[in-house]
Each structure stands twice: as structure tokens, then as C-alpha cells.
Scaffold this motif. Structure first.
Motif, PDB file in Angstrom:
ATOM      1  N   CYS A 135       0.721  -1.394   0.022  1.00 17.36           N
ATOM      2  CA  CYS A 135       0.677   0.172  -0.128  1.00 17.36           C
ATOM      3  C   CYS A 135       0.977   1.294  -0.439  1.00 17.36           C
ATOM      4  O   CYS A 135       0.040   2.186  -0.118  1.00 17.36           O
ATOM      5  CB  CYS A 135      -0.937  -0.160   1.112  1.00 17.36           C
ATOM      6  N   LEU A 136       2.213   1.207   0.194  1.00 16.04           N
ATOM      7  CA  LEU A 136       3.052   1.952   0.765  1.00 16.04           C
ATOM      8  C   LEU A 136       3.617   3.536  -0.523  1.00 16.04           C
ATOM      9  O   LEU A 136       3.554   4.301  -0.369  1.00 16.04           O
ATOM     10  CB  LEU A 136       4.158   1.311   1.223  1.00 16.04           C
ATOM     11  N   SER A 139      -0.099   6.243  -2.701  1.00 18.48           N
ATOM     12  CA  SER A 139      -0.593   6.787  -2.079  1.00 18.48           C
ATOM     13  C   SER A 139      -0.484   7.576  -0.617  1.00 18.48           C
ATOM     14  O   SER A 139      -0.206   8.248  -0.409  1.00 18.48           O
ATOM     15  CB  SER A 139      -2.134   6.517  -1.825  1.00 18.48           C
ATOM     16  N   TRP A 140       0.343   6.252  -0.319  1.00 21.57           N
ATOM     17  CA  TRP A 140       0.567   6.745   1.142  1.00 21.57           C
ATOM     18  C   TRP A 140       2.479   7.347   0.875  1.00 21.57           C
ATOM     19  O   TRP A 140       2.469   8.389   2.125  1.00 21.57           O
ATOM     20  CB  TRP A 140       1.109   5.224   1.695  1.00 21.57           C
ATOM     21  N   TYR A 144       3.137  11.035   3.348  1.00 25.85           N
ATOM     22  CA  TYR A 144       3.865  11.376   3.313  1.00 25.85           C
ATOM     23  C   TYR A 144       4.396  12.031   3.951  1.00 25.85           C
ATOM     24  O   TYR A 144       5.285  13.484   4.356  1.00 25.85           O
ATOM     25  CB  TYR A 144       4.752   9.722   3.952  1.00 25.85           C
ATOM     26  N   ALA A 171      -4.672   7.791   4.610  1.00 20.45           N
ATOM     27  CA  ALA A 171      -2.789   7.693   4.253  1.00 20.45           C
ATOM     28  C   ALA A 171      -2.620   8.812   5.469  1.00 20.45           C
ATOM     29  O   ALA A 171      -2.235   9.582   6.370  1.00 20.45           O
ATOM     30  CB  ALA A 171      -1.970   7.856   3.463  1.00 20.45           C
ATOM     31  N   SER A 174      -4.506   8.795   8.780  1.00 23.90           N
ATOM     32  CA  SER A 174      -3.593   7.938  10.678  1.00 23.90           C
ATOM     33  C   SER A 174      -2.136   8.426  10.257  1.00 23.90           C
ATOM     34  O   SER A 174      -2.067   8.472  11.169  1.00 23.90           O
ATOM     35  CB  SER A 174      -3.371   6.068   9.025  1.00 23.90           C
ATOM     36  N   LEU A 175      -2.016   9.059   9.185  1.00 22.10           N
ATOM     37  CA  LEU A 175      -0.508   9.309   9.433  1.00 22.10           C
ATOM     38  C   LEU A 175      -0.235  10.799  10.568  1.00 22.10           C
ATOM     39  O   LEU A 175       0.450  11.057  11.720  1.00 22.10           O
ATOM     40  CB  LEU A 175       0.886   9.696   8.304  1.00 22.10           C
ATOM     41  N   PRO A 290      -1.948   1.066   7.188  1.00 23.83           N
ATOM     42  CA  PRO A 290      -2.953   1.212   5.722  1.00 23.83           C
ATOM     43  C   PRO A 290      -3.848   0.410   6.304  1.00 23.83           C
ATOM     44  O   PRO A 290      -4.056  -0.003   6.108  1.00 23.83           O
ATOM     45  CB  PRO A 290      -2.206   0.739   5.284  1.00 23.83           C
ATOM     46  N   LYS A 316      -7.158   1.304   1.018  1.00 22.28           N
ATOM     47  CA  LYS A 316      -6.906   0.607   0.147  1.00 22.28           C
ATOM     48  C   LYS A 316      -7.324  -0.874  -0.884  1.00 22.28           C
ATOM     49  O   LYS A 316      -7.616  -1.202  -0.047  1.00 22.28           O
ATOM     50  CB  LYS A 316      -5.058   0.192  -0.137  1.00 22.28           C
TER      51      LYS A 316
END
Length: 323
Positions: A135-136, A139-140, A144, A171, A174-175, A290, A316
Motif C-alpha cells: 500500500c505504501l 498514495s501513502w 507522507y 493515509a 492516519s499519519l 494502512p 486501499k
């Protein structure tokens, strides 16, 4: 090898050109390494490709997918950084004018194997599953960079995320929540507003609603549908960080508001290999993971594409490729 690929393109009916079938393995370009992909994830970029945006007919058939994680030929668990910089490029890959993403000029991650430059492989932390790691990279990583590199806000600031539900938005929620920001979100869907609160948002509002107070930074990936609201939501001196325009380009920049309130409009695109490594480490340290909307076998990828096309996604969409 099995692959999910664009066989043709259509702006009105993009899924007509989607195929899941066998394709021959291609010889690897010099300096590229092979990865056996164990999980990949879907992005709006893949739907845009099927619509013919950023992908020319001369590139067909093109294996789709920017996101992936798996094993290199030495057995190392890796995450794939999808920004392909030009040969000899030094520094921030996102600033290379000749950069591309996997699935634009080079085959993407939705296949049994993918070939990428050796520098594009990032070690996968052992405590992340392959599905989570997949997932990173798009979009993640975009979220970030928006939050920790581009944004002018510090922990403790109030930030607004427009359009809760997609990969970048979930994302960001959450972050930012894990890093100590006060996070507000908007969505037309009451269900998605509730889900955003579960992710760590402090409050959730209907799209376009008047906020209790103005915010320090707005994160906007929607574009036309939210742009006016994003500018109105900012404190004097605040900033809107934009990474896309899924609803179309903003019809007016509203320059009078921008210069009178000394607002800043900051563009942000993807992220670097080093940022991807730090993102993975942040998840390890913080325990953030994620949000996965749904998981499908690679052979059943069409169901995931259909789900994204309808917009009924929170988090995701992930494809598993088998061990």
C-alpha cells in the motif's frame, strides 16, 4: 507470467480494455533487478491509464500497477519505489523532469514479476505484511511527503483533509493523527465520515460545510469540487497542499483571496526512495497500518478495479499474487 494489463483504452469505458492473462517475460533493462511480486495495490493512476491519460497506444499492452512488495532474486523482502528517474539523475527523484512511474514506460507491478532499477528497492520491515507494504509506494508515500516534507504545519496544528475515503486521504488521516496533529476531514458520505473518525480524525464534516474555525493547512487531492472550500477554510497565512485533481482542475484560483490573506498553494508529487524508507520505519515505530478496503486474488483483479471505479472505497484495494 500472469499479468493485469491495459490492452486498449477508453475514456468512457476504461474497464473494457482491462485484461488478466498470461504475458511473456520481457528481458530486463541494464541495471534493473527482478522482484517476485507477492502483493500489489490499486491506485487511481491505473484507471487513468485505462482511460488513455499518460499512456500512449504505442505502449500497449502495458502491465498496470505502481505499488508492490515481494522478494528479489536474493530472497530479500522489498518494497518497490515506483518513481523511475532518468539514468544518472542525482537527488530528489520527483524533481527529475524525465521521471516516470512504473506502468508508464516500464511494466508495472500487477504481475508475477516486475523489473526495476536496483536503487528502487527498499527493505521491507519484518513487522509489515506484504499486503500492508504494497500500500505504501504511491498514495501513502504521497501523503507522507505532503504532511512531513511539503506542509508548513507542525504537530499540534489543525489540518483539514478533503474527501476522506481514498488512499491518500486515509493515509493523511492516519499519519497526521499518529504524529500529533488535530485532524479534521470532509466527505459527502456519512459512513466515510464515521470511518475517518475511527482512523483518528478529531472531527468530520459534510463536504463544503462551514468549519468551527479556520485551519493551518488543507490537504486537497480532489481539485475542482473542493478548491473554493479549501481556500476559504484557511487561516491568514495558511497553506493548501495539493497532490491531484480527481474531480478536475480548479475553475478559479481565487487570486484575490490568495494574495489578500497571504495564502500559499503548495504542490506535492509522490516521494523519494529515502522518504519511502522513512515511511516504512514510521509505521514500524508508531504501529500505524494502512487501511485496506478489500483484498482480491490477482486473477480476480477486475473486481477491485470495478470497486474503485464506482468510488465505493475506503482505503486501499490490494491484490495478492500467491507465495
Amino acid at each position: 507470467m500472469r499479468a493485469v494489463f491495459a490492452e486498449s483504452m477508453s475514456a468512457e469505458r476504461p474497464l473494457e480494455g482491462l485484461r488478466v492473462d498470461e504475458l511473456p517475460e520481457q528481458p530486463a533493462p541494464e541495471g534493473f533487478r527482478r522482484v517476485r511480486v507477492l502483493a500489489s495495490a490499486l491506485n487511481h493512476h491505473d484507471l487513468w491509464s485505462l482511460r488513455g491519460v499518460g499512456l500512449g497506444p504505442d505502449k500497449l499492452p502495458m502491465i498496470l500497477g505502481c505499488d508492490g512488495a515481494g522478494l528479489d532474486d536474493d530472497g530479500n523482502e522489498v518494497i518497490i519505489h515506483s518513481v523511475i528517474s532518468s539514468p544518472g539523475w542525482q537527488g530528489d527523484e520527483t524533481l527529475d523532469p524525465r521521471r516516470s512511474l512504473l506502468s508508464e514506460h516500464h511494466p508495472g507491478t500487477m504481475a508475477d514479476y516486475v523489473w526495476v532499477p536496483a536503487r528502487n528497492l527498499v527493505p521491507k520491515p519484518a513487522d509489515l505484511t506484504f499486503e500492508e507494504a504494497a500500500c505504501l509506494p504511491t498514495s501513502w508515500l504521497t501523503a507522507y511527503r505532503m504532511l512531513f516534507t511539503t506542509s508548513t504545519a507542525s504537530p499540534g496544528s489543525t489540518v483539514l483533509v478533503q474527501g476522506a475515503g481514498g488512499g491518500v486521504a486515509t493515509a493523511l488521516i492516519s499519519l497526521a493523527a499518529a504524529a500529533g496533529y488535530r485532524v479534521w476531514v470532509t466527505s459527502r458520505s456519512g459512513e466515510k465520515r464515521e470511518q475517518a473518525l475511527e482512523l483518528g480524525a478529531q472531527d468530520a464534516f459534510d463536504a463544503g460545510a462551514r468549519l468551527p474555525e479556520r485551519v493551518d493547512v488543507v490537504f486537497d487531492s480532489v481539485g475542482e469540487a473542493t478548491w473554493a472550500h479549501s481556500l476559504k477554510a484557511l487561516k491568514p497565512g495558511g497553506a493548501v497542499v495539493t497532490c491531484g485533481a480527481t474531480s478536475g482542475p480548479a475553475p478559479s484560483a481565487d487570486l484575490n483571496r490568495v494574495f489578500f490573506l497571504q495564502l500559499r498553494v503548495l504542490g506535492s508529487t509522490m516521494g523519494t526512495r529515502d522518504e519511502l524508507g522513512r515511511l516504512a520505519q514510521f509505521l514500524t515505530v508508531s504501529g500505524v497500518r494502512p487501511r485496506i478496503d478489500s483484498v482480491h486474488a490477482l486473477d480476480d483483479a477486475r473486481r477491485g478495479f470495478e470497486r474503485m471505479e464506482t468510488g465505493d472505497v475506503f482505503g486501499k484495494v490490494v491484490f495478492t499474487h500467491g507465495s
